[in-house]
Design an enzyme around this catalytic site. Sequence first.
Site, PDB file in Angstrom:
ATOM      1  N   CYS A 143       4.529   9.222   0.150  1.00  0.00           N
ATOM      2  CA  CYS A 143       3.134   9.649   0.102  1.00  0.00           C
ATOM      3  C   CYS A 143       2.976  10.649  -1.024  1.00  0.00           C
ATOM      4  O   CYS A 143       3.741  11.608  -1.125  1.00  0.00           O
ATOM      5  CB  CYS A 143       2.716  10.264   1.436  1.00  0.00           C
ATOM      6  SG  CYS A 143       1.042  10.923   1.362  1.00  0.00           S
ATOM      7  N   HIS A 181       5.425   4.645  12.637  1.00  0.00           N
ATOM      8  CA  HIS A 181       5.407   4.556  11.159  1.00  0.00           C
ATOM      9  C   HIS A 181       6.365   5.645  10.666  1.00  0.00           C
ATOM     10  O   HIS A 181       5.991   6.810  10.542  1.00  0.00           O
ATOM     11  CB  HIS A 181       3.963   4.791  10.701  1.00  0.00           C
ATOM     12  CG  HIS A 181       3.728   4.814   9.228  1.00  0.00           C
ATOM     13  ND1 HIS A 181       3.067   3.790   8.555  1.00  0.00           N
ATOM     14  CD2 HIS A 181       4.005   5.749   8.277  1.00  0.00           C
ATOM     15  CE1 HIS A 181       2.957   4.103   7.272  1.00  0.00           C
ATOM     16  NE2 HIS A 181       3.524   5.285   7.079  1.00  0.00           N
ATOM     17  N   ARG A 191       0.841  -1.207   0.000  1.00  0.00           N
ATOM     18  CA  ARG A 191       0.000   0.000   0.000  1.00  0.00           C
ATOM     19  C   ARG A 191       0.874   1.256   0.000  1.00  0.00           C
ATOM     20  O   ARG A 191       1.001   1.951  -0.996  1.00  0.00           O
ATOM     21  CB  ARG A 191      -0.941  -0.041   1.219  1.00  0.00           C
ATOM     22  CG  ARG A 191      -2.082   0.958   1.157  1.00  0.00           C
ATOM     23  CD  ARG A 191      -1.711   2.357   1.569  1.00  0.00           C
ATOM     24  NE  ARG A 191      -1.120   2.449   2.900  1.00  0.00           N
ATOM     25  CZ  ARG A 191      -0.540   3.545   3.362  1.00  0.00           C
ATOM     26  NH1 ARG A 191      -0.453   4.637   2.611  1.00  0.00           N
ATOM     27  NH2 ARG A 191      -0.010   3.569   4.568  1.00  0.00           N
ATOM     28  N   ASP A 192       1.554   1.528   1.106  1.00  0.00           N
ATOM     29  CA  ASP A 192       2.339   2.769   1.208  1.00  0.00           C
ATOM     30  C   ASP A 192       3.462   2.765   0.182  1.00  0.00           C
ATOM     31  O   ASP A 192       3.823   3.803  -0.376  1.00  0.00           O
ATOM     32  CB  ASP A 192       2.920   2.886   2.629  1.00  0.00           C
ATOM     33  CG  ASP A 192       3.192   4.325   3.029  1.00  0.00           C
ATOM     34  OD1 ASP A 192       3.284   5.182   2.144  1.00  0.00           O
ATOM     35  OD2 ASP A 192       3.341   4.587   4.234  1.00  0.00           O
ATOM     36  N   ASN A 246       8.896   4.284   3.522  1.00  0.00           N
ATOM     37  CA  ASN A 246       9.039   3.898   4.928  1.00  0.00           C
ATOM     38  C   ASN A 246      10.395   3.251   5.106  1.00  0.00           C
ATOM     39  O   ASN A 246      10.981   2.762   4.155  1.00  0.00           O
ATOM     40  CB  ASN A 246       8.000   2.830   5.284  1.00  0.00           C
ATOM     41  CG  ASN A 246       6.657   3.430   5.515  1.00  0.00           C
ATOM     42  OD1 ASN A 246       5.916   3.620   4.572  1.00  0.00           O
ATOM     43  ND2 ASN A 246       6.364   3.754   6.737  1.00  0.00           N
ATOM     44  N   HIS A 290       8.862   7.276   7.961  1.00  0.00           N
ATOM     45  CA  HIS A 290       9.452   7.393   6.622  1.00  0.00           C
ATOM     46  C   HIS A 290      10.911   7.791   6.824  1.00  0.00           C
ATOM     47  O   HIS A 290      11.267   8.437   7.809  1.00  0.00           O
ATOM     48  CB  HIS A 290       8.667   8.403   5.777  1.00  0.00           C
ATOM     49  CG  HIS A 290       7.353   7.852   5.311  1.00  0.00           C
ATOM     50  ND1 HIS A 290       7.151   7.362   4.046  1.00  0.00           N
ATOM     51  CD2 HIS A 290       6.181   7.667   5.968  1.00  0.00           C
ATOM     52  CE1 HIS A 290       5.909   6.914   3.932  1.00  0.00           C
ATOM     53  NE2 HIS A 290       5.287   7.090   5.086  1.00  0.00           N
TER      54      HIS A 290
HETATM   55  P1  HMG Z   1     -13.373  13.780  -2.398  1.00  0.00           P
HETATM   56  O1  HMG Z   1     -13.215  14.121  -3.830  1.00  0.00           O
HETATM   57  O2  HMG Z   1     -13.323  14.874  -1.405  1.00  0.00           O
HETATM   58  O3  HMG Z   1     -14.698  12.936  -2.184  1.00  0.00           O
HETATM   59  O4  HMG Z   1     -12.322  12.650  -2.030  1.00  0.00           O
HETATM   60  P2  HMG Z   1     -16.182  13.290  -2.355  1.00  0.00           P
HETATM   61  O5  HMG Z   1     -16.884  12.681  -1.187  1.00  0.00           O
HETATM   62  O6  HMG Z   1     -16.395  14.758  -2.640  1.00  0.00           O
HETATM   63  O7  HMG Z   1     -16.553  12.469  -3.679  1.00  0.00           O
HETATM   64  C1  HMG Z   1     -16.008  12.781  -4.953  1.00  0.00           C
HETATM   65  C2  HMG Z   1     -15.984  11.530  -5.806  1.00  0.00           C
HETATM   66  O8  HMG Z   1     -15.083  10.570  -5.201  1.00  0.00           O
HETATM   67  C3  HMG Z   1     -17.334  10.836  -5.913  1.00  0.00           C
HETATM   68  O9  HMG Z   1     -17.393  10.231  -7.202  1.00  0.00           O
HETATM   69  C4  HMG Z   1     -17.245   9.747  -4.874  1.00  0.00           C
HETATM   70  O10 HMG Z   1     -18.076   8.635  -5.147  1.00  0.00           O
HETATM   71  C5  HMG Z   1     -15.783   9.345  -4.974  1.00  0.00           C
HETATM   72  P3  HMG Z   1     -18.161  10.926  -8.423  1.00  0.00           P
HETATM   73  O11 HMG Z   1     -19.578  11.108  -7.947  1.00  0.00           O
HETATM   74  O12 HMG Z   1     -17.457  12.236  -8.663  1.00  0.00           O
HETATM   75  O13 HMG Z   1     -17.976   9.934  -9.547  1.00  0.00           O
HETATM   76  N1  HMG Z   1     -15.290   8.736  -3.734  1.00  0.00           N
HETATM   77  C6  HMG Z   1     -14.571   7.593  -3.709  1.00  0.00           C
HETATM   78  N2  HMG Z   1     -14.133   6.772  -4.689  1.00  0.00           N
HETATM   79  C7  HMG Z   1     -13.423   5.695  -4.311  1.00  0.00           C
HETATM   80  N3  HMG Z   1     -13.139   5.406  -3.026  1.00  0.00           N
HETATM   81  C8  HMG Z   1     -13.571   6.192  -2.029  1.00  0.00           C
HETATM   82  C9  HMG Z   1     -14.323   7.340  -2.367  1.00  0.00           C
HETATM   83  N4  HMG Z   1     -14.890   8.326  -1.621  1.00  0.00           N
HETATM   84  C10 HMG Z   1     -15.474   9.172  -2.474  1.00  0.00           C
HETATM   85  N5  HMG Z   1     -13.281   5.891  -0.770  1.00  0.00           N
HETATM   86  C11 HMG Z   1     -11.160  11.009  -0.750  1.00  0.00           C
HETATM   87  C12 HMG Z   1     -12.130  12.183  -0.713  1.00  0.00           C
HETATM   88  C13 HMG Z   1     -10.702  10.701   0.642  1.00  0.00           C
HETATM   89  C14 HMG Z   1     -11.879   9.807  -1.352  1.00  0.00           C
HETATM   90  C15 HMG Z   1      -9.980  11.413  -1.666  1.00  0.00           C
HETATM   91  O14 HMG Z   1      -9.453  12.608  -1.168  1.00  0.00           O
HETATM   92  C16 HMG Z   1      -8.903  10.373  -1.735  1.00  0.00           C
HETATM   93  O15 HMG Z   1      -9.101   9.269  -2.220  1.00  0.00           O
HETATM   94  N6  HMG Z   1      -7.681  10.738  -1.286  1.00  0.00           N
HETATM   95  C17 HMG Z   1      -6.525   9.843  -1.335  1.00  0.00           C
HETATM   96  C18 HMG Z   1      -5.974   9.683   0.021  1.00  0.00           C
HETATM   97  C19 HMG Z   1      -4.819   8.702   0.014  1.00  0.00           C
HETATM   98  O16 HMG Z   1      -4.972   7.563  -0.358  1.00  0.00           O
HETATM   99  N7  HMG Z   1      -3.638   9.184   0.462  1.00  0.00           N
HETATM  100  C20 HMG Z   1      -2.471   8.341   0.598  1.00  0.00           C
HETATM  101  C21 HMG Z   1      -2.605   7.415   1.779  1.00  0.00           C
HETATM  102  S1  HMG Z   1      -2.379   8.219   3.355  1.00  0.00           S
HETATM  103  C22 HMG Z   1      -0.692   8.051   3.636  1.00  0.00           C
HETATM  104  O17 HMG Z   1       0.039   7.628   2.792  1.00  0.00           O
HETATM  105  C23 HMG Z   1      -0.178   8.349   5.032  1.00  0.00           C
HETATM  106  C24 HMG Z   1       0.067   7.079   5.855  1.00  0.00           C
HETATM  107  O18 HMG Z   1       0.980   6.214   5.211  1.00  0.00           O
HETATM  108  C25 HMG Z   1       0.654   7.460   7.232  1.00  0.00           C
HETATM  109  C26 HMG Z   1       1.852   8.419   7.138  1.00  0.00           C
HETATM  110  O19 HMG Z   1       2.823   8.130   6.431  1.00  0.00           O
HETATM  111  O20 HMG Z   1       1.785   9.445   7.810  1.00  0.00           O
HETATM  112  C27 HMG Z   1      -1.224   6.307   6.107  1.00  0.00           C
HETATM  113 MG    MG Z   2       3.134   6.435   5.187  1.00  0.00          MG
END
Ligand code: HMG
Ligand code: MG
Length: 299
Positions: free
Chosen positions: A240, A207, A15-16, A249, A209
């Site tokens: 990220c 966690h 994933r990450d 990481n 990086h």
């Molecule tokens: P948004 O655009 O604000 O969502 O996205 P919305 O509610 O306004 O909806 C817009 C569209 O997105 C709609 O579709 C929804 O159905 C769809 P449309 O009607 O336009 O066709 N939608 C989705 N589709 C698939 N899966 C969903 C979903 N929810 C709504 N779950 C959202 C909000 C959170 C979905 C968006 O901002 C997003 O996907 N962001 C990506 C976040 C991400 O994956 N970031 C990387 C991981 S976090 C990380 O790496 C940190 C971590 O490792 C810890 C660290 O290192 O600190 C964990």
């Molecule tokens: Mg991370």
Amino acid sequence: MSLPRYVRLVEVSPRDGLQNEARPVSTLDKVRLIEDLSAAGLKHIEAGSFVSAKWVPQMAGSAEVFALLSRQTDVIHSALTPNLKGFEDALAAGVREVAVFASASEGFSRRNINCSISESLERFLPVMVSAQRHGIRVRGYVSCVLGCPYEGKVTPQQVSSVANELIDMGCYEVSLGDTLGTGTPEATRKLIDAVTGRIPRSKLAGHFHDTYGQALANIYASLLEGIEVFDSSVAGLGGCPYAQGASGNVATEDVLYMLTGLGIETGVDMARLIAAGQRICKVLERRNGSKVAQAWQPV
Ligand code: HMG
Ligand code: MG
């Protein structure tokens, strides 16, 4: 505090790691990576995420990945779910453990999940209710615990307040994410000191990086503070997409080498782990980011 005898490693490379790769990775290569990692002895593997494909294209095939994974009762395959839609998609794909992810800083929350911290916590509530109804465990992440790419300094109190909310809503564990990889051991120590004001050490994970090369030092500082669960990524894959320049990481191989040297058990086999990392690096045509994998001489 004395060092633990056993550390639980949460492998986040599928994933990450892969979420940040520009080159598309086939579902079969993702599944092979996950199976290689479990063959190496890893018991908790974050296998994908149910987020918007527009935002993170590399995770678009997560449902197919889960459909192909062999079900092993002793291995947890978890997935990130940012909201109820993601959770329902994960549930339909047969996922049995999920993680919700919040940020300690407003700037990163907006960039990463397009809402404020408090809105994100509100979005998690129906996820928690549904997860409880389906008997699904929920892990929590707090990002930017030692610095934010948009706001700079983040205080331990900011982190502690979000971590408390995640525990109060029912997360069984909170993983503290140094998303940028700028943290140092003393900052890590102060952070854990603040967060453990209300949360027991047994419910926290680290966690880190490795952008600034501090991750192993931060893990060692965390071990001395009584933390026994760490997230890591084979071959140091990833980063990220919303933290420009942040590297992967800490490499699982490097963590394993350090823990073994400290006499701490993990149940992970180094040779198999290195083979898993080498294979995915070949697929990605990428240099292996683990120092141990580069130096390893089989005996
Ligand atoms: P948004 O655009 O604000 O969502 O996205 P919305 O509610 O306004 O909806 C817009 C569209 O997105 C709609 O579709 C929804 O159905 C769809 P449309 O009607 O336009 O066709 N939608 C989705 N589709 C698939 N899966 C969903 C979903 N929810 C709504 N779950 C959202 C909000 C959170 C979905 C968006 O901002 C997003 O996907 N962001 C990506 C976040 C991400 O994956 N970031 C990387 C991981 S976090 C990380 O790496 C940190 C971590 O490792 C810890 C660290 O290192 O600190 C964990
Ligand atoms: Mg991370």
